[in-house]
Design a protein around this motif. Structure first.
Motif, PDB file in Angstrom:
ATOM      1  N   THR A 283     153.748   8.884  39.892  1.00 50.97           N
ATOM      2  CA  THR A 283     153.835   9.972  38.916  1.00 50.97           C
ATOM      3  C   THR A 283     153.597   9.445  37.508  1.00 50.97           C
ATOM      4  O   THR A 283     152.861  10.051  36.714  1.00 50.97           O
ATOM      5  N   ARG A 284     154.208   8.322  37.196  1.00 54.76           N
ATOM      6  CA  ARG A 284     154.049   7.747  35.860  1.00 54.76           C
ATOM      7  C   ARG A 284     152.589   7.388  35.572  1.00 54.76           C
ATOM      8  O   ARG A 284     152.071   7.649  34.488  1.00 54.76           O
ATOM      9  N   LEU A 285     151.904   6.800  36.560  1.00 53.35           N
ATOM     10  CA  LEU A 285     150.509   6.435  36.362  1.00 53.35           C
ATOM     11  C   LEU A 285     149.623   7.668  36.204  1.00 53.35           C
ATOM     12  O   LEU A 285     148.653   7.658  35.431  1.00 53.35           O
ATOM     13  N   ALA A 286     149.936   8.729  36.933  1.00 49.15           N
ATOM     14  CA  ALA A 286     149.156   9.963  36.821  1.00 49.15           C
ATOM     15  C   ALA A 286     149.293  10.561  35.424  1.00 49.15           C
ATOM     16  O   ALA A 286     148.296  10.971  34.806  1.00 49.15           O
ATOM     17  N   VAL A 287     150.517  10.606  34.912  1.00 47.86           N
ATOM     18  CA  VAL A 287     150.735  11.144  33.565  1.00 47.86           C
ATOM     19  C   VAL A 287     150.019  10.286  32.527  1.00 47.86           C
ATOM     20  O   VAL A 287     149.361  10.796  31.613  1.00 47.86           O
ATOM     21  N   ASP A 288     150.121   8.975  32.665  1.00 48.85           N
ATOM     22  CA  ASP A 288     149.444   8.071  31.723  1.00 48.85           C
ATOM     23  C   ASP A 288     147.929   8.255  31.781  1.00 48.85           C
ATOM     24  O   ASP A 288     147.248   8.249  30.744  1.00 48.85           O
ATOM     25  N   ALA A 289     147.384   8.423  32.979  1.00 47.29           N
ATOM     26  CA  ALA A 289     145.936   8.609  33.122  1.00 47.29           C
ATOM     27  C   ALA A 289     145.485   9.906  32.458  1.00 47.29           C
ATOM     28  O   ALA A 289     144.445   9.942  31.776  1.00 47.29           O
ATOM     29  N   LEU A 290     146.248  10.968  32.622  1.00 47.14           N
ATOM     30  CA  LEU A 290     145.906  12.245  32.000  1.00 47.14           C
ATOM     31  C   LEU A 290     145.996  12.157  30.485  1.00 47.14           C
ATOM     32  O   LEU A 290     145.122  12.653  29.766  1.00 47.14           O
ATOM     33  N   ALA A 291     147.063  11.515  29.990  1.00 55.36           N
ATOM     34  CA  ALA A 291     147.243  11.391  28.545  1.00 55.36           C
ATOM     35  C   ALA A 291     146.138  10.551  27.901  1.00 55.36           C
ATOM     36  O   ALA A 291     145.770  10.767  26.750  1.00 55.36           O
ATOM     37  N   ALA A 292     145.596   9.599  28.657  1.00 55.46           N
ATOM     38  CA  ALA A 292     144.539   8.735  28.134  1.00 55.46           C
ATOM     39  C   ALA A 292     143.173   9.399  28.188  1.00 55.46           C
ATOM     40  O   ALA A 292     142.355   9.259  27.263  1.00 55.46           O
ATOM     41  N   ALA A 293     142.898  10.151  29.251  1.00 56.98           N
ATOM     42  CA  ALA A 293     141.545  10.680  29.472  1.00 56.98           C
ATOM     43  C   ALA A 293     141.316  12.083  28.934  1.00 56.98           C
ATOM     44  O   ALA A 293     140.215  12.404  28.454  1.00 56.98           O
ATOM     45  N   LEU A 294     142.319  12.955  28.986  1.00 55.76           N
ATOM     46  CA  LEU A 294     142.114  14.348  28.592  1.00 55.76           C
ATOM     47  C   LEU A 294     141.714  14.506  27.128  1.00 55.76           C
ATOM     48  O   LEU A 294     140.814  15.289  26.816  1.00 55.76           O
ATOM     49  N   PRO A 295     142.375  13.801  26.177  1.00 52.29           N
ATOM     50  CA  PRO A 295     141.972  14.004  24.776  1.00 52.29           C
ATOM     51  C   PRO A 295     140.499  13.666  24.516  1.00 52.29           C
ATOM     52  O   PRO A 295     139.846  14.301  23.683  1.00 52.29           O
ATOM     53  N   LYS A 296     139.945  12.673  25.222  1.00 53.27           N
ATOM     54  CA  LYS A 296     138.533  12.324  25.058  1.00 53.27           C
ATOM     55  C   LYS A 296     137.649  13.488  25.522  1.00 53.27           C
ATOM     56  O   LYS A 296     136.591  13.744  24.953  1.00 53.27           O
ATOM     57  N   PHE A 297     138.098  14.179  26.574  1.00 52.61           N
ATOM     58  CA  PHE A 297     137.334  15.297  27.109  1.00 52.61           C
ATOM     59  C   PHE A 297     137.395  16.496  26.171  1.00 52.61           C
ATOM     60  O   PHE A 297     136.461  17.297  26.118  1.00 52.61           O
ATOM     61  N   MET A 298     138.507  16.632  25.421  1.00 49.61           N
ATOM     62  CA  MET A 298     138.712  17.806  24.566  1.00 49.61           C
ATOM     63  C   MET A 298     137.931  17.719  23.267  1.00 49.61           C
ATOM     64  O   MET A 298     137.734  18.723  22.598  1.00 49.61           O
ATOM     65  N   THR A 299     137.507  16.528  22.848  1.00 52.43           N
ATOM     66  CA  THR A 299     136.823  16.380  21.564  1.00 52.43           C
ATOM     67  C   THR A 299     135.364  16.801  21.677  1.00 52.43           C
ATOM     68  O   THR A 299     134.787  16.828  22.758  1.00 52.43           O
TER      69      THR A 299
END
Length: 299
Positions: A283-299
């Motif tokens: 769970t921790r790795l999934a949250v970290d992966a989302l927090a790292a990758a999603l902002p790049k996708f949103m820009t």
């Protein structure tokens, strides 16, 4: 019978409200659920559940015992998770619920990439717009967009921020004119996101003040963001959509962002999970992966 297993069955029956629901969730028969509960009652010498022909409810002792069982089971899971973390390799099943469109376009690709890097990780992903109650125990992680309800026992971490913009097709703007200020929106047709006969207002932030809310007149109401973008592209009116969703259409000249001088409303995206003494590594790795990758996708 194993006491810990019986505690888990008892807690599940209370959480879901009936022996039948617990049996379905645990893959047991209804009578077997009843046997686990009776095993605990006989061992304790006291009733946990008051039964009548119409309903069943916790006794006062049963309610206190239920709370203590939940704590014991959580500590047991935390102890097991320590062994998994010690291996430094996520494994087991990660159950995630998320909104349909945001999940399919943004979240699922990131989690699939995570699973590809960790072959012992299993994914159980549910794409559904109705909000799921994490306390029911069916999911480890929930992805939500927009405002969150204040719920005790639930931890939330912001993993991304969507920027909402007003857009329209060049053909619509040529025919109806371009809005130059927020007040002009009321004179235009709009395509709005609506679910269960309710639609969200369009929001425009103001420094130090509540955002301005606009509820434009709408000929077309949809519960799918891609369909709203399609309708806007077809010239049906203005739409208020995440900038990442329409990026390719804007670059292709199919849509135009209007009111570009207005601040874009930030629509937050959160990962939620139940408070626990030890968050599993997967769970921790999934949250970290989302927090790292999603902002790049949103820009």
């Amino acid at each position: 019978m194993d006491r810990l297993t019986s505690m888990a069955v008892f807690v599940k029956a209370v959480d879901l409200g009936s022996f039948a629901a617990a049996a379905a969730a645990l893959g047991l028969s209804g009578p077997m659920v009843g046997k686990h509960v009776r095993f605990l009652e006989e061992r304790l010498g006291v009733s946990l559940i008051s039964r009548t022909t119409r309903r069943q409810s916790l006794t006062d002792f049963g309610r206190a015992y239920y709370e203590r069982c939940r704590m014991i089971l959580a500590e047991t899971e935390a102890a097991d998770a320590l062994a998994v973390d010690h291996l430094s390799e996520p494994c087991g099943r990660l159950r995630v619920t998320m909104p349909v469109h945001f999940g399919r376009r943004c979240v699922v690709p990131i989690l699939i990439e995570l699973a590809q890097r960790h072959p012992n990780l299993e994914l159980d992903l549910s794409l559904s717009d109705p909000i799921i109650d994490l306390t029911e125990g069916s999911y480890d992680l929930a992805i939500r967009t927009g405002e969150l309800e204040d719920r005790s026992g639930v931890i939330a971490r912001r993993v991304a921020r969507q920027r909402m913009v007003v857009c329209a097709s060049p053909a619509y703007l040529d025919a109806q004119g371009r809005p130059e200020q927020i007040e002009d929106l009321g004179r235009h047709d709009a395509i709005v996101y609506a679910r269960s006969a309710r639609f969200r207002p369009w929001l425009f932030p103001r420094r130090g003040e509540p955002p301005i809310e606009i509820r434009p007149k709408s000929r077309l109401r949809l519960d799918d963001l891609d369909a709203i973008a399609d309708a806007a592209t077809a010239g049906m009116g203005l739409a208020w959509l995440p900038s990442w969703l329409i990026r390719d259409r804007v670059q292709a000249g199919m849509l135009v962002v209007v009111l570009p001088d207005e601040p874009e409303f930030p629509y937050d995206c959160h990962a939620l999970w139940l408070q626990t003494p030890h968050l599993p590594l997967r769970t921790r790795l999934a949250v970290d992966a989302l927090a790292a990758a999603l902002p790049k996708f949103m820009t």
